[in-house]
Design an enzyme around this catalytic site. Sequence first.
Site, PDB file in Angstrom:
ATOM      1  N   LYS A 148      12.181  -4.022  -9.669  1.00 58.57           N
ATOM      2  CA  LYS A 148      13.871  -4.481  -9.586  1.00 58.57           C
ATOM      3  C   LYS A 148      14.330  -3.772  -8.458  1.00 58.57           C
ATOM      4  O   LYS A 148      15.337  -3.646  -8.165  1.00 58.57           O
ATOM      5  CB  LYS A 148      14.310  -3.961 -11.042  1.00 58.57           C
ATOM      6  CG  LYS A 148      14.417  -4.960 -12.096  1.00 58.57           C
ATOM      7  CD  LYS A 148      15.059  -4.399 -13.522  1.00 58.57           C
ATOM      8  CE  LYS A 148      14.932  -5.081 -14.447  1.00 58.57           C
ATOM      9  NZ  LYS A 148      15.959  -4.842 -15.424  1.00 58.57           N
ATOM     10  N   SER A 175       7.354   4.047  -0.980  1.00 60.47           N
ATOM     11  CA  SER A 175       6.486   4.436  -0.004  1.00 60.47           C
ATOM     12  C   SER A 175       7.094   5.145   1.401  1.00 60.47           C
ATOM     13  O   SER A 175       6.628   5.938   2.102  1.00 60.47           O
ATOM     14  CB  SER A 175       5.501   3.378   0.509  1.00 60.47           C
ATOM     15  OG  SER A 175       4.840   2.584  -0.543  1.00 60.47           O
ATOM     16  N   HIS A 214       4.330   1.441  -7.934  1.00 54.98           N
ATOM     17  CA  HIS A 214       3.200   0.410  -8.003  1.00 54.98           C
ATOM     18  C   HIS A 214       2.378   0.458  -9.163  1.00 54.98           C
ATOM     19  O   HIS A 214       2.152  -0.415 -10.165  1.00 54.98           O
ATOM     20  CB  HIS A 214       2.450   0.648  -6.747  1.00 54.98           C
ATOM     21  CG  HIS A 214       3.006   0.582  -5.256  1.00 54.98           C
ATOM     22  ND1 HIS A 214       3.292   1.562  -4.571  1.00 54.98           N
ATOM     23  CD2 HIS A 214       3.814  -0.687  -5.015  1.00 54.98           C
ATOM     24  CE1 HIS A 214       3.963   1.252  -3.457  1.00 54.98           C
ATOM     25  NE2 HIS A 214       4.214  -0.113  -3.505  1.00 54.98           N
ATOM     26  N   LEU A 237       0.347   3.561  -2.169  1.00 52.41           N
ATOM     27  CA  LEU A 237       0.582   3.228  -3.657  1.00 52.41           C
ATOM     28  C   LEU A 237       1.416   4.657  -4.310  1.00 52.41           C
ATOM     29  O   LEU A 237       0.638   5.804  -4.064  1.00 52.41           O
ATOM     30  CB  LEU A 237      -0.600   2.754  -4.308  1.00 52.41           C
ATOM     31  CG  LEU A 237      -1.065   1.633  -4.001  1.00 52.41           C
ATOM     32  CD1 LEU A 237      -2.510   1.066  -4.688  1.00 52.41           C
ATOM     33  CD2 LEU A 237      -0.077   0.439  -3.859  1.00 52.41           C
ATOM     34  N   ASP A 277      13.582  -3.618  -5.294  1.00 49.76           N
ATOM     35  CA  ASP A 277      13.779  -4.621  -4.387  1.00 49.76           C
ATOM     36  C   ASP A 277      14.368  -5.889  -4.984  1.00 49.76           C
ATOM     37  O   ASP A 277      13.856  -6.906  -5.095  1.00 49.76           O
ATOM     38  CB  ASP A 277      12.465  -4.879  -3.845  1.00 49.76           C
ATOM     39  CG  ASP A 277      11.892  -3.600  -2.948  1.00 49.76           C
ATOM     40  OD1 ASP A 277      12.195  -3.074  -2.285  1.00 49.76           O
ATOM     41  OD2 ASP A 277      10.944  -3.091  -3.740  1.00 49.76           O
ATOM     42  N   GLY A 325       0.906  -1.079   0.006  1.00 49.59           N
ATOM     43  CA  GLY A 325      -0.047  -0.017   0.033  1.00 49.59           C
ATOM     44  C   GLY A 325       0.944   1.228  -0.034  1.00 49.59           C
ATOM     45  O   GLY A 325       1.987   1.128  -0.272  1.00 49.59           O
TER      46      GLY A 325
HETATM   47  P1  AMP Z   1       5.740  -2.599  -1.535  1.00 51.81           P
HETATM   48  O1  AMP Z   1       4.527  -1.972  -1.438  1.00 51.81           O
HETATM   49  O2  AMP Z   1       6.948  -1.442  -1.177  1.00 51.81           O
HETATM   50  O3  AMP Z   1       6.018  -3.904  -0.978  1.00 51.81           O
HETATM   51  O4  AMP Z   1       6.177  -2.751  -3.205  1.00 51.81           O
HETATM   52  C1  AMP Z   1       5.413  -3.590  -3.732  1.00 51.81           C
HETATM   53  C2  AMP Z   1       6.047  -3.854  -5.138  1.00 51.81           C
HETATM   54  O5  AMP Z   1       6.346  -2.641  -5.825  1.00 51.81           O
HETATM   55  C3  AMP Z   1       7.566  -4.498  -4.941  1.00 51.81           C
HETATM   56  O6  AMP Z   1       7.506  -5.465  -6.127  1.00 51.81           O
HETATM   57  C4  AMP Z   1       8.349  -3.457  -5.328  1.00 51.81           C
HETATM   58  O7  AMP Z   1       9.563  -3.685  -5.710  1.00 51.81           O
HETATM   59  C5  AMP Z   1       7.743  -2.297  -6.401  1.00 51.81           C
HETATM   60  N1  AMP Z   1       8.200  -1.213  -6.162  1.00 51.81           N
HETATM   61  C6  AMP Z   1       8.440  -0.399  -5.052  1.00 51.81           C
HETATM   62  N2  AMP Z   1       8.953   0.734  -5.420  1.00 51.81           N
HETATM   63  C7  AMP Z   1       9.004   0.883  -7.044  1.00 51.81           C
HETATM   64  C8  AMP Z   1       9.597   1.756  -7.840  1.00 51.81           C
HETATM   65  N3  AMP Z   1      10.170   2.681  -7.483  1.00 51.81           N
HETATM   66  N4  AMP Z   1       9.603   1.264  -9.178  1.00 51.81           N
HETATM   67  C9  AMP Z   1       9.149   0.126  -9.458  1.00 51.81           C
HETATM   68  N5  AMP Z   1       8.621  -0.966  -8.658  1.00 51.81           N
HETATM   69  C10 AMP Z   1       8.620  -0.406  -7.176  1.00 51.81           C
END
Ligand code: AMP
Length: 274
Positions: free
Chosen positions: A146, A184, A35, A31, A148, A29
């Site tokens: 990518k 986030s 995302h 977002l 993460d 979340g």
């Molecule tokens: P999170 O909500 O932080 O767990 O992220 C959910 C998904 O979004 C994970 O696969 C992250 O790698 C991806 N994500 C987070 N930040 C970015 C970004 N800046 N660019 C691309 N994907 C992202």
Amino acid sequence: MKIFKTTKTTKEYLKNNKNETIGFVPTMGALHDGHLSLIKQSKEQNDITIVSIFVNPTQFLDGEDIDKYPHKPQADEKICEIAKVDVLFVPNEKKIYFDQETKLFAPSIKAYILEGYDRPGHFDGVLQVVNKLLNIVKPTFVYFGKKDAQQLYLVKNMVEEFFLDVSVVACETIREANGLAKSSRNTYLSKEDTLKALQISKALNIAIKYVQKGEYDAATIKTKISKQLKNLYIYYVEIVDKNFNYIDKIEINNTIVLVAVNINNTRLIDNIWL
Ligand code: AMP
């Protein structure tokens, strides 16, 4: 857009969509455009797209404050609606976890370096929840960023090792115009912190320039990056191949340069793939 809060309703709905490809974007979340880029990719490649929002307790260690993790349910719902997400899955913790349940352990070397070194057990929790979510949604494609990189690597491996019937799609990192990788956690940063955080992408760009000039020595590149980050608390500056083995020489198309720093108690990570 359907919004489901239980695994039962989600599974029932998806069962009736048997013949369609399902794209799945798991998130925690708050977002942002990162995302959204995963969601867009899923929309392009699938008949239906499902986004989950679940702040997974098992990937937070003791002392890491899960309650402080940004929580924006109304904005997230609006964003998903505008992005034409078909299903938003927002499970309650009790619908995902059981008492005394079977545990999944991430591989000991690759999950206990870098992010896993500072956050031991973090990836056990990540894999535990991703495995559950994949079993609930049974998607055709699942989308991971990518940004993460280590998480992406470990999830890909788990999918292979557990013979899961899903393709993992690696998505590019989305950045602010100033280079800062969207996260986030950026909401924790003050203006001053954000200025400091800009050093991260600057440092990674410096690495790219050196490599373009023909400097392939990993130690030299790491020193250049660390110099650029000298005013920040550095957790690590490391260079690995795509299987997360440390390497001494940069191999084009098989190298990830990773950085993790602490700015005002916020852990920020970023990387570039060479
Ligand atoms: P999170 O909500 O932080 O767990 O992220 C959910 C998904 O979004 C994970 O696969 C992250 O790698 C991806 N994500 C987070 N930040 C970015 C970004 N800046 N660019 C691309 N994907 C992202």
